[in-house]
Design a protein around this motif. Structure first.
Motif, PDB file in Angstrom:
ATOM      1  N   MET A  84       0.844  -1.179  -0.209  1.00 23.10           N
ATOM      2  CA  MET A  84       0.083  -0.062  -0.104  1.00 23.10           C
ATOM      3  C   MET A  84       0.801   1.285  -0.046  1.00 23.10           C
ATOM      4  O   MET A  84       1.681   1.474   0.553  1.00 23.10           O
ATOM      5  CB  MET A  84      -1.035   0.078   1.118  1.00 23.10           C
ATOM      6  CG  MET A  84      -1.969   1.001   1.135  1.00 23.10           C
ATOM      7  SD  MET A  84      -3.183   1.099   2.707  1.00 23.10           S
ATOM      8  CE  MET A  84      -2.303   2.145   3.612  1.00 23.10           C
ATOM      9  N   SER A  86       1.609   4.673   1.156  1.00 26.19           N
ATOM     10  CA  SER A  86       0.896   5.285   2.432  1.00 26.19           C
ATOM     11  C   SER A  86       2.248   6.293   2.765  1.00 26.19           C
ATOM     12  O   SER A  86       3.323   6.143   2.518  1.00 26.19           O
ATOM     13  CB  SER A  86       0.971   4.423   3.415  1.00 26.19           C
ATOM     14  OG  SER A  86       0.669   4.996   4.636  1.00 26.19           O
ATOM     15  N   GLN A  88       2.878   6.913   5.719  1.00 23.23           N
ATOM     16  CA  GLN A  88       3.245   6.096   6.987  1.00 23.23           C
ATOM     17  C   GLN A  88       4.289   4.883   6.710  1.00 23.23           C
ATOM     18  O   GLN A  88       4.730   4.495   7.671  1.00 23.23           O
ATOM     19  CB  GLN A  88       2.193   5.776   7.713  1.00 23.23           C
ATOM     20  CG  GLN A  88       1.364   6.595   8.259  1.00 23.23           C
ATOM     21  CD  GLN A  88       0.488   7.500   7.500  1.00 23.23           C
ATOM     22  OE1 GLN A  88      -0.278   6.580   6.629  1.00 23.23           O
ATOM     23  NE2 GLN A  88      -0.064   8.491   7.619  1.00 23.23           N
ATOM     24  N   GLY A  89       4.469   4.701   5.402  1.00 26.21           N
ATOM     25  CA  GLY A  89       5.226   3.484   4.914  1.00 26.21           C
ATOM     26  C   GLY A  89       6.805   3.851   5.176  1.00 26.21           C
ATOM     27  O   GLY A  89       7.116   4.899   5.279  1.00 26.21           O
ATOM     28  N   GLY A 111      -4.380   4.672  -2.032  1.00 27.40           N
ATOM     29  CA  GLY A 111      -5.305   5.336  -1.156  1.00 27.40           C
ATOM     30  C   GLY A 111      -5.578   6.638  -1.722  1.00 27.40           C
ATOM     31  O   GLY A 111      -5.186   7.049  -2.681  1.00 27.40           O
ATOM     32  N   GLY A 115      -7.505   8.422   3.719  1.00 31.42           N
ATOM     33  CA  GLY A 115      -7.126   7.136   4.068  1.00 31.42           C
ATOM     34  C   GLY A 115      -8.048   5.931   3.842  1.00 31.42           C
ATOM     35  O   GLY A 115      -8.979   6.154   3.181  1.00 31.42           O
ATOM     36  N   GLN A 118      -8.638   0.852   8.422  1.00 28.16           N
ATOM     37  CA  GLN A 118      -7.322   0.185   8.846  1.00 28.16           C
ATOM     38  C   GLN A 118      -7.711  -1.483   9.092  1.00 28.16           C
ATOM     39  O   GLN A 118      -6.732  -2.027   8.655  1.00 28.16           O
ATOM     40  CB  GLN A 118      -7.013   0.500  10.363  1.00 28.16           C
ATOM     41  CG  GLN A 118      -5.781   0.022  10.995  1.00 28.16           C
ATOM     42  CD  GLN A 118      -4.328   0.252  10.367  1.00 28.16           C
ATOM     43  OE1 GLN A 118      -4.332   1.461   9.982  1.00 28.16           O
ATOM     44  NE2 GLN A 118      -3.755  -0.763  10.103  1.00 28.16           N
ATOM     45  N   ILE A 121      -6.055  -2.700   5.794  1.00 26.14           N
ATOM     46  CA  ILE A 121      -4.701  -2.885   5.956  1.00 26.14           C
ATOM     47  C   ILE A 121      -4.514  -3.927   6.523  1.00 26.14           C
ATOM     48  O   ILE A 121      -3.541  -4.742   6.267  1.00 26.14           O
ATOM     49  CB  ILE A 121      -4.403  -1.525   6.397  1.00 26.14           C
ATOM     50  CG1 ILE A 121      -4.716  -0.269   5.535  1.00 26.14           C
ATOM     51  CG2 ILE A 121      -2.734  -1.673   6.385  1.00 26.14           C
ATOM     52  CD1 ILE A 121      -4.489   0.955   6.147  1.00 26.14           C
ATOM     53  N   GLU A 128       3.714  -1.338   3.791  1.00 23.20           N
ATOM     54  CA  GLU A 128       3.318  -0.017   3.597  1.00 23.20           C
ATOM     55  C   GLU A 128       4.591   0.635   2.822  1.00 23.20           C
ATOM     56  O   GLU A 128       5.617   0.490   3.431  1.00 23.20           O
ATOM     57  CB  GLU A 128       2.643   1.034   4.606  1.00 23.20           C
ATOM     58  CG  GLU A 128       1.468   0.445   4.938  1.00 23.20           C
ATOM     59  CD  GLU A 128       0.567   1.248   5.715  1.00 23.20           C
ATOM     60  OE1 GLU A 128       0.651   2.320   5.904  1.00 23.20           O
ATOM     61  OE2 GLU A 128       0.229   0.546   7.079  1.00 23.20           O
ATOM     62  N   SER A 130       6.384   4.283   1.204  1.00 19.73           N
ATOM     63  CA  SER A 130       6.428   6.079   1.088  1.00 19.73           C
ATOM     64  C   SER A 130       7.522   6.455  -0.057  1.00 19.73           C
ATOM     65  O   SER A 130       8.350   5.776  -0.079  1.00 19.73           O
ATOM     66  CB  SER A 130       6.588   6.560   2.287  1.00 19.73           C
ATOM     67  OG  SER A 130       6.861   7.977   2.233  1.00 19.73           O
ATOM     68  N   GLY A 139      -2.504   7.698  -4.250  1.00 20.07           N
ATOM     69  CA  GLY A 139      -1.601   6.894  -4.350  1.00 20.07           C
ATOM     70  C   GLY A 139      -1.049   6.619  -5.878  1.00 20.07           C
ATOM     71  O   GLY A 139      -0.240   5.628  -5.899  1.00 20.07           O
TER      72      GLY A 139
END
Length: 244
Positions: A84, A86, A88-89, A111, A115, A118, A121, A128, A130, A139
């Protein structure tokens, strides 16, 4: 190499991934980059795939069920490594591109909005990734960057493996400068060594420029560099002397 991209905007991905080198590689069936529309798997009569977040807040959250149905359609009960995109990845890099290449097939989830639920996910995503410490509206652009970085290493996509093995980040260094005709442009001449025809000297110059550029522009990469041979050691000594 087969990559399925779960997205709300399949036309965007098709428009880019069927052009230039990657597009030609798809025509030759060396690779397959297939966007799959998440909306095709919603049970909502209005093709809705998002809703307001529990707990309040601005924006919308992509629902788990349409995503799950889409993912289930692609995997057919088998495990397929799923990425994914993200913020946060973990940061994407050349090592990760090589790791994904070795899988032969994987799924990328794009995404949107605020977002993704969860629960999807936790159920379906293996990792994830980034593209950096910034946030985009969706994304798709990062997904295409990942697909491009992976697929260009598939044998036959580029004319020769050296096309990517000599480039930045393959061996932990930045690439050396490139030049083409004319030999003088706006009073700036191509380095003489590149016109010499002496391949050993050209290769040494390129290695030195690669090390010099990495030391100057990416000291974080340079700090992890280990000399590969006596020539590297000699070049590093020269760079130290030149810096004094």
């Amino acid at each position: 190499m087969k990559i399925d991209i779960m997205t709300l905007f399949p036309e965007l991905i098709d428009g880019v991934m069927h052009e230039s080198i990657i597009g030609r590689a798809q025509e030759k069936q060396l690779i397959s980059i297939r966007p799959v529309n998440i909306r095709d798997f919603t049970l909502d009569k209005h093709n809705r795939v998002d809703d307001t977040p529990y707990g309040g807040g601005k924006g919308m959250v992509m629902q788990a069920d349409p995503l799950f149905r889409c993912h289930e359609h692609l995997t057919q009960g088998e495990h397929v490594h799923t990425v994914m995109m993200s913020a946060q990845g973990a940061p994407f890099n050349q090592d990760k591109a090589r790791e994904l290449l070795a899988r032969g097939r994987f799924i990328i989830v794009c995404g949107h909005y605020e977002g993704i639920d969860q629960r999807f996910i936790d159920t379906c995503v293996d990792e994830e990734i980034s593209m950096g410490d910034f946030v985009l509206t969706g994304g798709e652009i990062p997904a295409m960057a990942v697909a491009d970085a992976v697929c260009r290493m598939v044998p036959g996509v580029l004319s020769d493996d050296v096309c990517f093995q000599d480039e930045s980040h393959w061996n932990g260094l930045l690439e050396y400068p490139q030049y083409t005709k004319p030999s003088v442009w706006h009073d700036q001449a191509v380095p003489e060594v590149l016109l010499s025809g002496h391949h050993a000297n050209i290769n040494r110059w390129r290695r030195k420029m690669s090390l010099k550029r990495t030391k100057r522009d990416r000291p974080d990469l340079f700090a992890n560099f280990q000399p590969q041979d006596k020539q590297d050691i000699k070049i590093l000594e020269e760079l130290e002397e030149e810096a004094q």
